[in-house]
Design an enzyme around this catalytic site. Structure first.
Site, PDB file in Angstrom:
ATOM      1  CB  SER A 183      -0.911   0.027   1.229  1.00  0.00           C
ATOM      2  OG  SER A 183      -1.670  -1.150   1.305  1.00  0.00           O
ATOM      3  CD  GLN A 184      -1.135   6.908  -1.304  1.00  0.00           C
ATOM      4  OE1 GLN A 184      -2.267   6.433  -1.200  1.00  0.00           O
ATOM      5  NE2 GLN A 184      -0.915   8.130  -1.719  1.00  0.00           N
TER       6      GLN A 184
END
Ligand code: SAH
Length: 247
Positions: free
Chosen positions: A97-98
């Protein structure tokens, strides 16, 4: 002792060749530390409201994001992009994920040092590593065998001692260690899995993206009160890989 030009030169070269610290590895680590600091400051802490996204301010969460070397959790050819404001591929059609989303979800769970946490979707192991700095133990489940084994080895090599990785279907949770103070789901199912709600402690909280494959997913907080009553609240539109089931 008088040193002429040549002996001074030889001395300098000798010092460079035989110096006990490897200067280049020092500067590489410094480089990533600097990138990490910038990631935390620019992308996470001082993020300004954009599509409902606001800065993450909890000091302990920011500190955990500073400590965990994110580059180690992505393939080496992507190390130079590890601290960018985006998710990255980790193989097997999955993504890490970011950074902002990792920090935001972690903050929403309000982790405490004596908490037991469950994560569904180990992936690279990065989210588990961040959470492990803030709770007593993280149990994490990955459905793709190769990813789970890789994360397990990396986390062991990096000396994370309070994380247990299991290969399996996270939809079913991890009954043996339940109930959990917090549950974090990092792949999106189209409904909230009832076994996970069951394995949440009274006064516990779960953070989960909910939405079908081609629909908008909503990051959702699921709270169970002390009497076992469950409430849900949508907090942000997001895009996660789908939660898959065997068959
Ligand atoms: N938290 C991860 C990112 C995960 S991406 C990290 O920090 O890197 C989502 C992960 O969920 C993928 O690795 C995917 O294989 C896994 N996944 C999907 N369905 C699952 C399921 N039913 N049970 C466990 N893991 C699942």
């Amino acid at each position: 002792m008088k040193l002429n030009f040549f002996s001074l030169h030889a001395l300098l070269i000798g010092m460079l060749l035989f110096s006990p610290v490897n200067e280049s590895s020092y500067s590489a680590e410094d480089k990533y530390q600097l990138e990490r600091r910038q990631m935390v400051t620019i992308q996470i802490d001082s993020r300004h409201v954009s599509d409902g996204r606001v800065g993450v301010k909890t000091e302990s969460v920011l500190e955990a994001m500073l400590q965990v070397p994110r580059h180690r959790f992505v393939p080496q050819k992507l190390w130079s992009r590890a601290y960018m404001d985006s998710p990255l591929p980790i193989g097997y059609d999955q993504t890490i994920s970011q950074p902002y989303i990792v920090a935001y979800m972690t903050e929403q769970l309000k982790p405490k040092k004596d908490y037991k946490a469950l994560e569904i979707g180990t992936g690279s192991g990065y989210q588990a590593a961040v959470l492990s700095k803030l709770v007593s133990h993280v149990y994490t489940i990955e459905i793709i065998e190769e990813l789970g084994q890789r994360a397990k080895k990396l986390l062991t090599d990096m000396k994370y001692k309070n994380i247990s990785v299991k290969i399996g279907d996270g939809y079913l949770g991890w009954e043996e260690n339940a109930p959990y103070d917090i549950i974090i789901v990092t792949a999106a199912p189209d409904h909230i899995p009832p076994p996970l709600v069951k394995q949440l402690k009274p006064e516990g909280v779960m953070c989960i993206p909910v939405g079908g494959r081609f629909q908008v997913q909503n990051l959702t907080l699921v709270r169970k009160d002390k009497d076992g009553l469950v409430r849900t609240k949508r907090i942000m539109p997001v895009r996660f890989v789908p939660l898959t089931r065997k068959d």
